[in-house]
Design a protein around this motif. Structure first.
Motif, PDB file in Angstrom:
ATOM      1  N   GLU A  83       0.830  -1.207   0.000  1.00 44.59           N
ATOM      2  CA  GLU A  83       0.000   0.000   0.000  1.00 44.59           C
ATOM      3  C   GLU A  83       0.859   1.249   0.000  1.00 44.59           C
ATOM      4  OE1 GLU A  83      -2.471  -0.421   3.369  1.00 44.59           O
ATOM      5  OE2 GLU A  83      -3.781  -1.961   2.472  1.00 44.59           O
ATOM      6  N   GLU A  84       1.932   1.242   0.824  1.00 44.24           N
ATOM      7  CA  GLU A  84       2.835   2.395   0.827  1.00 44.24           C
ATOM      8  C   GLU A  84       3.500   2.582  -0.528  1.00 44.24           C
ATOM      9  OE1 GLU A  84       5.546   1.653   3.943  1.00 44.24           O
ATOM     10  OE2 GLU A  84       4.106   2.099   5.573  1.00 44.24           O
ATOM     11  N   GLN A  85       3.855   1.458  -1.163  1.00 42.69           N
ATOM     12  CA  GLN A  85       4.465   1.550  -2.486  1.00 42.69           C
ATOM     13  C   GLN A  85       3.477   2.133  -3.487  1.00 42.69           C
ATOM     14  OE1 GLN A  85       7.599   0.863  -3.104  1.00 42.69           O
ATOM     15  NE2 GLN A  85       7.457   1.409  -5.280  1.00 42.69           N
ATOM     16  N   ALA A  86       2.202   1.745  -3.347  1.00 39.93           N
ATOM     17  CA  ALA A  86       1.184   2.301  -4.256  1.00 39.93           C
ATOM     18  C   ALA A  86       1.020   3.790  -4.037  1.00 39.93           C
ATOM     19  CB  ALA A  86      -0.135   1.571  -4.037  1.00 39.93           C
ATOM     20  N   GLN A  87       1.066   4.235  -2.750  1.00 41.31           N
ATOM     21  CA  GLN A  87       0.968   5.668  -2.477  1.00 41.31           C
ATOM     22  C   GLN A  87       2.158   6.428  -3.060  1.00 41.31           C
ATOM     23  OE1 GLN A  87       0.535   6.052   1.747  1.00 41.31           O
ATOM     24  NE2 GLN A  87      -1.562   5.162   1.782  1.00 41.31           N
ATOM     25  N   GLN A  88       3.357   5.829  -2.915  1.00 46.46           N
ATOM     26  CA  GLN A  88       4.539   6.477  -3.496  1.00 46.46           C
ATOM     27  C   GLN A  88       4.432   6.575  -5.015  1.00 46.46           C
ATOM     28  OE1 GLN A  88       7.926   4.293  -2.167  1.00 46.46           O
ATOM     29  NE2 GLN A  88       7.721   4.924  -0.004  1.00 46.46           N
ATOM     30  N   ASN A  89       3.929   5.511  -5.622  1.00 53.43           N
ATOM     31  CA  ASN A  89       3.762   5.542  -7.088  1.00 53.43           C
ATOM     32  C   ASN A  89       2.752   6.607  -7.494  1.00 53.43           C
ATOM     33  OD1 ASN A  89       5.562   3.427  -7.370  1.00 53.43           O
ATOM     34  ND2 ASN A  89       3.947   1.876  -7.293  1.00 53.43           N
ATOM     35  N   GLU A  90       1.683   6.741  -6.686  1.00 49.26           N
ATOM     36  CA  GLU A  90       0.679   7.765  -6.980  1.00 49.26           C
ATOM     37  C   GLU A  90       1.272   9.161  -6.836  1.00 49.26           C
ATOM     38  OE1 GLU A  90      -3.856   9.009  -5.552  1.00 49.26           O
ATOM     39  OE2 GLU A  90      -2.773   7.337  -4.619  1.00 49.26           O
ATOM     40  N   GLN A  91       2.119   9.369  -5.778  1.00 45.83           N
ATOM     41  CA  GLN A  91       2.773  10.654  -5.585  1.00 45.83           C
ATOM     42  C   GLN A  91       3.719  10.961  -6.733  1.00 45.83           C
ATOM     43  OE1 GLN A  91       2.043  12.761  -3.173  1.00 45.83           O
ATOM     44  NE2 GLN A  91       3.481  14.297  -3.971  1.00 45.83           N
ATOM     45  N   GLN A  92       4.421   9.892  -7.197  1.00 46.19           N
ATOM     46  CA  GLN A  92       5.319  10.101  -8.341  1.00 46.19           C
ATOM     47  C   GLN A  92       4.537  10.493  -9.591  1.00 46.19           C
ATOM     48  OE1 GLN A  92       7.582   6.529  -8.759  1.00 46.19           O
ATOM     49  NE2 GLN A  92       8.844   6.898  -6.910  1.00 46.19           N
ATOM     50  N   GLN A  93       3.389   9.897  -9.758  1.00 48.57           N
ATOM     51  CA  GLN A  93       2.558  10.259 -10.909  1.00 48.57           C
ATOM     52  C   GLN A  93       2.092  11.715 -10.814  1.00 48.57           C
ATOM     53  OE1 GLN A  93      -0.592   7.412 -11.137  1.00 48.57           O
ATOM     54  NE2 GLN A  93       0.735   5.752 -11.900  1.00 48.57           N
ATOM     55  N   GLN A  94       1.730  12.126  -9.560  1.00 49.78           N
ATOM     56  CA  GLN A  94       1.315  13.522  -9.389  1.00 49.78           C
ATOM     57  C   GLN A  94       2.465  14.466  -9.680  1.00 49.78           C
ATOM     58  OE1 GLN A  94      -0.287  13.812  -5.454  1.00 49.78           O
ATOM     59  NE2 GLN A  94      -2.156  12.602  -5.934  1.00 49.78           N
ATOM     60  N   ASP A  95       3.668  14.132  -9.161  1.00 46.66           N
ATOM     61  CA  ASP A  95       4.837  14.968  -9.438  1.00 46.66           C
ATOM     62  C   ASP A  95       5.133  15.019 -10.924  1.00 46.66           C
ATOM     63  OD1 ASP A  95       4.990  15.339  -6.739  1.00 46.66           O
ATOM     64  OD2 ASP A  95       6.558  13.802  -6.441  1.00 46.66           O
ATOM     65  N   SER A  96       4.983  13.874 -11.560  1.00 42.56           N
ATOM     66  CA  SER A  96       5.225  13.845 -12.997  1.00 42.56           C
ATOM     67  C   SER A  96       4.204  14.693 -13.749  1.00 42.56           C
ATOM     68  CB  SER A  96       5.167  12.386 -13.481  1.00 42.56           C
ATOM     69  OG  SER A  96       5.306  12.326 -14.877  1.00 42.56           O
ATOM     70  N   GLN A  97       2.945  14.639 -13.267  1.00 39.74           N
ATOM     71  CA  GLN A  97       1.902  15.440 -13.904  1.00 39.74           C
ATOM     72  C   GLN A  97       2.186  16.933 -13.718  1.00 39.74           C
ATOM     73  OE1 GLN A  97      -0.476  14.202 -15.753  1.00 39.74           O
ATOM     74  NE2 GLN A  97      -1.302  16.251 -16.248  1.00 39.74           N
ATOM     75  N   GLN A  98       2.639  17.287 -12.496  1.00 36.88           N
ATOM     76  CA  GLN A  98       2.974  18.693 -12.240  1.00 36.88           C
ATOM     77  C   GLN A  98       4.135  19.139 -13.117  1.00 36.88           C
ATOM     78  OE1 GLN A  98       3.845  19.436  -8.172  1.00 36.88           O
ATOM     79  NE2 GLN A  98       4.117  21.663  -8.435  1.00 36.88           N
ATOM     80  N   GLN A  99       5.111  18.237 -13.244  1.00 35.60           N
ATOM     81  CA  GLN A  99       6.251  18.566 -14.095  1.00 35.60           C
ATOM     82  C   GLN A  99       5.808  18.738 -15.550  1.00 35.60           C
ATOM     83  OE1 GLN A  99       9.340  15.670 -13.910  1.00 35.60           O
ATOM     84  NE2 GLN A  99      10.761  16.818 -15.213  1.00 35.60           N
ATOM     85  N   ASN A 100       4.870  17.902 -15.948  1.00 35.08           N
ATOM     86  CA  ASN A 100       4.346  18.030 -17.314  1.00 35.08           C
ATOM     87  C   ASN A 100       3.598  19.346 -17.500  1.00 35.08           C
ATOM     88  OD1 ASN A 100       5.404  15.526 -17.955  1.00 35.08           O
ATOM     89  ND2 ASN A 100       3.501  14.428 -17.398  1.00 35.08           N
ATOM     90  N   ASP A 101       2.856  19.723 -16.443  1.00 37.64           N
ATOM     91  CA  ASP A 101       2.128  21.006 -16.530  1.00 37.64           C
ATOM     92  C   ASP A 101       3.099  22.164 -16.648  1.00 37.64           C
ATOM     93  OD1 ASP A 101      -0.183  19.556 -16.329  1.00 37.64           O
ATOM     94  OD2 ASP A 101      -0.427  19.896 -14.163  1.00 37.64           O
ATOM     95  N   GLU A 102       4.184  22.095 -15.865  1.00 34.53           N
ATOM     96  CA  GLU A 102       5.187  23.159 -15.953  1.00 34.53           C
ATOM     97  C   GLU A 102       5.825  23.190 -17.332  1.00 34.53           C
ATOM     98  OE1 GLU A 102       7.891  22.409 -12.826  1.00 34.53           O
ATOM     99  OE2 GLU A 102       6.506  23.027 -11.206  1.00 34.53           O
ATOM    100  N   GLN A 103       6.096  21.998 -17.821  1.00 36.07           N
ATOM    101  CA  GLN A 103       6.684  21.953 -19.157  1.00 36.07           C
ATOM    102  C   GLN A 103       5.727  22.532 -20.200  1.00 36.07           C
ATOM    103  OE1 GLN A 103       7.781  17.904 -19.834  1.00 36.07           O
ATOM    104  NE2 GLN A 103       9.581  17.976 -18.453  1.00 36.07           N
ATOM    105  N   GLU A 104       4.440  22.236 -20.028  1.00 39.43           N
ATOM    106  CA  GLU A 104       3.464  22.778 -20.980  1.00 39.43           C
ATOM    107  C   GLU A 104       3.397  24.302 -20.893  1.00 39.43           C
ATOM    108  OE1 GLU A 104       0.389  18.954 -20.989  1.00 39.43           O
ATOM    109  OE2 GLU A 104      -0.230  20.920 -20.241  1.00 39.43           O
ATOM    110  N   SER A 105       3.485  24.839 -19.644  1.00 41.34           N
ATOM    111  CA  SER A 105       3.476  26.310 -19.509  1.00 41.34           C
ATOM    112  C   SER A 105       4.705  26.929 -20.166  1.00 41.34           C
ATOM    113  CB  SER A 105       3.400  26.695 -18.034  1.00 41.34           C
ATOM    114  OG  SER A 105       4.548  26.228 -17.351  1.00 41.34           O
ATOM    115  N   GLU A 106       5.832  26.252 -19.957  1.00 38.63           N
ATOM    116  CA  GLU A 106       7.044  26.766 -20.602  1.00 38.63           C
ATOM    117  C   GLU A 106       6.927  26.693 -22.120  1.00 38.63           C
ATOM    118  OE1 GLU A 106      10.218  24.514 -19.058  1.00 38.63           O
ATOM    119  OE2 GLU A 106      10.177  25.429 -17.046  1.00 38.63           O
ATOM    120  N   GLN A 107       6.317  25.629 -22.570  1.00 42.59           N
ATOM    121  CA  GLN A 107       6.140  25.482 -24.023  1.00 42.59           C
ATOM    122  C   GLN A 107       5.224  26.596 -24.577  1.00 42.59           C
ATOM    123  OE1 GLN A 107       4.701  21.554 -24.629  1.00 42.59           O
ATOM    124  NE2 GLN A 107       6.647  20.551 -24.028  1.00 42.59           N
TER     125      GLN A 107
END
Length: 585
Positions: A467-491
């Motif tokens: 369960e903790e691993q699943a939460q970490q994976n979910e957090q990584q996905q959120q961070d990745s999504q945020q990073q993608n959003d930042e990249q889109e703003s920069e684009q």
């Protein structure tokens, strides 16, 4: 081919029926000599030539037919025979019980390697030599216990004897009265009015003689004694290598004397014999049973007669031919019908049926000993043994069903083992608790329960880690999504700044999207790989834990006998007061 040396008639009294035939033939001859009714109408000198020849010929042919048919019928009823029929094996109609002394004195070493080992071998020889009829097995120390009820399966008895030893007896001491009472009850409950008790012991105390003599006067069974040991005696060597000592600290040296036992055996019509190195002692003890068997065999022969194959029915065929010849019509049909009806049928013997001599449990026991556990589980009627066989065959569902139908602590314990193998840990732990509630000293149940609790705890920790691993994976996905959003703003900012180069911007956006998809794919693969490795490690660890469980169903005869006698002894203590033995050997 007829064996004329053995040719005889089974019922020779039927030949008295030939006397009426002789009288009838004489009467027919007398009637023939009388003048018929034609003689009064025809002249004497003419009737002699016209009638006598035809009447005499006809009368003579009928007399011959009657005489031959009558003789054949009487011979068939008399039962001509010259060949014996195969006889079934005759079994004795007397019961036998083997009583074995399991006191600590049987560990004495005056007979090498010790008295107990030699007594076991003699007991096996005695059972094999007395295989006819039913035999039971009783062992006693401070109390007597039935090891095996009366049975015709000698293999079952010889399998249990090596497991007998003083250390498995619930109470130490030497109480021969308890052993003889158990043997007598076995015979009487089976309905035997006569029987033999074979007692293998190394001696008794003088204060036990009067009680034994009074009891043996009241039973109808014969007791023979095989005495193990010498008058010189020897120290008792325990399993740990130390010598047995009495309460004062002196080394115990039990001695074997025969004068009291000889009088007790003679009182019941039995004999006493000292154990010998050869088989002469067993031959001497069983000789009385063989003499009794010969007497019973003679009585059976007098009641039933010899079994001979009767050839009388075959004489019916020529009789039918003579009978058919006396009719003008239908004789052919009579002959054919006689041939069909007199065809001998093939006898069916019990030996043609493989299971006729064994019960289902005996067949199952043979399959179990041969390692065919699946077949044994299908044959056993006893749910306890059916469950053990199914457990051996790794058919844990069938084992659980069988153990659930049995009663007792061992059945609950084995059911818990089966449920543990099926992965039902909570139910197994609950059953272990029930077993420990009834018998807190059950070490196997304690160990298995602790092992399952640890395994369950590990499973819970693994689940928590997942369960903790699943939460970490979910957090990584959120961070990745945020990073993608930042990249889109920069684009977007770059697109606003570089509106003039639309083609370059579109290419750059495409590259970024490809990088994003690759990154997401890598993250997804890494997550799946982590989950797969966690599941594999969890399954492997669980399998290893289950394989290392110390909850195998006990199939050691010594263990089973020890448990059986202990439960029986505890039940006796609840219902009656047992006097403790003065000495423990």
């Amino acid at each position: 081919m007829i064996d004329w040396a053995n040719f005889h008639f089974l019922r020779p009294d039927w030949f008295w029926a030939l006397l009426p035939l002789s009288v009838l033939l004489v009467a027919m001859h007398y009637v023939q000599t009388k003048k018929s009714g034609w003689h009064s109408l025809i002249a004497a000198h003419l009737s002699q030539n016209l009638l006598e020849g035809k009447i005499a010929a006809a009368s003579s042919s009928y007399r011959w037919l009657l005489a031959i048919g009558w003789l054949l019928a009487v011979s068939a009823l008399a039962g001509p025979s010259w060949q014996r029929l195969p006889q079934p094996v005759y079994q004795l109609h007397t019961g036998k019980v083997l009583v074995m002394d399991m006191s600590l004195s049987m560990r004495a070493t005056d007979i090498k390697p010790d008295r107990l080992t030699r007594a076991r071998y003699k007991a096996i020889d005695l059972i094999n030599q007395s295989a006819e009829g039913e035999m039971g097995l009783v062992a006693y120390a401070g109390d007597g216990f039935v090891i095996s009820p009366l049975s015709t399966d000698a293999l079952n008895l010889t399998t249990l004897i090596p497991a007998l030893e003083p250390e498995i007896m619930p109470v130490l001491g030497s109480d021969p009265m308890a052993g003889l009472q158990a043997a007598s009850e076995l015979l009487s409950s089976a309905g035997y009015q006569q029987g033999d008790i074979f007692w293998i012991t190394d001696g008794i105390d003088n204060d036990q003689v009067a009680e034994l003599r009074a009891y043996l006067n009241g039973i109808p069974y014969r007791m023979s004694v095989l005495l193990v040991g010498t008058e010189q005696g020897a120290p008792v060597t325990l399993k740990n290598g130390q010598f047995l000592k009495d309460r004062r600290g002196d080394i115990v040296v039990p001695k074997s004397f025969d004068h009291q036992l000889k009088s007790l055996a003679a009182q019941t019509g039995g004999v006493l014999v000292h154990m010998q190195a050869d088989a002469s002692d067993i031959d001497y003890i069983t000789r009385q049973t063989l003499v009794e068997r010969d007497t019973n065999d003679e009585q059976q022969d007098d009641n039933q007669g010899d079994q001979w194959q009767e050839a009388g029915p075959w004489l019916l065929l020529p009789i039918l031919l003579f009978a058919a010849a006396s009719f003008r019509r239908g004789w052919l049909l009579s002959v054919v019908g006689a041939l069909v009806l007199t065809q001998p049928t093939k006898p069916v013997y019990a030996s043609d049926i493989a299971s006729a001599w064994h019960t289902r449990d005996q067949l199952a026991q043979q399959a179990f000993e041969q390692g065919e556990f699946k077949q044994a589980a299908a044959l056993f009627e006893n749910p306890m043994w059916r469950g053990i066989a199914a457990y051996k065959a790794e058919d844990y569902e069938t084992a659980a069903q069988a153990f659930s139908q049995a009663s007792g602590i061992e059945a609950q314990y084995n059911l818990a083992n089966s449920l543990a193998q099926l992965g039902q840990l909570d139910d197994a732990i609950a059953l272990y608790d029930a077993v420990l509630g009834q018998q807190p000293q059950h070490s196997d149940a304690q160990a298995n329960k602790a092992l399952l609790e640890n395994l369950k705890k590990q499973q819970e920790e693994q689940q928590k880690q997942q369960e903790e691993q699943a939460q970490q994976n979910e957090q990584q996905q959120q961070d990745s999504q945020q990073q993608n959003d930042e990249q889109e703003s920069e684009q977007n900012q770059q697109q606003s700044e570089q509106q003039q180069s639309e083609s370059d911007a579109s290419e750059q956006e495409q590259q970024q999207e490809e990088q994003q998809s690759e990154q997401q794919a890598q993250e997804s693969d890494a997550q799946e790989q982590q989950e797969r490795s966690a599941e594999e490690s969890s399954a492997l660890e669980q399998q290893m834990q289950l394989e290392n469980l110390l909850n195998k169903v006990p199939d050691d005869p010594s263990y089973l006998l020890k448990r059986k006698m202990l439960l029986e002894y505890q039940q006796r203590r609840r219902t009656q007061t047992l006097s403790p033995a003065e000495e423990n050997w």
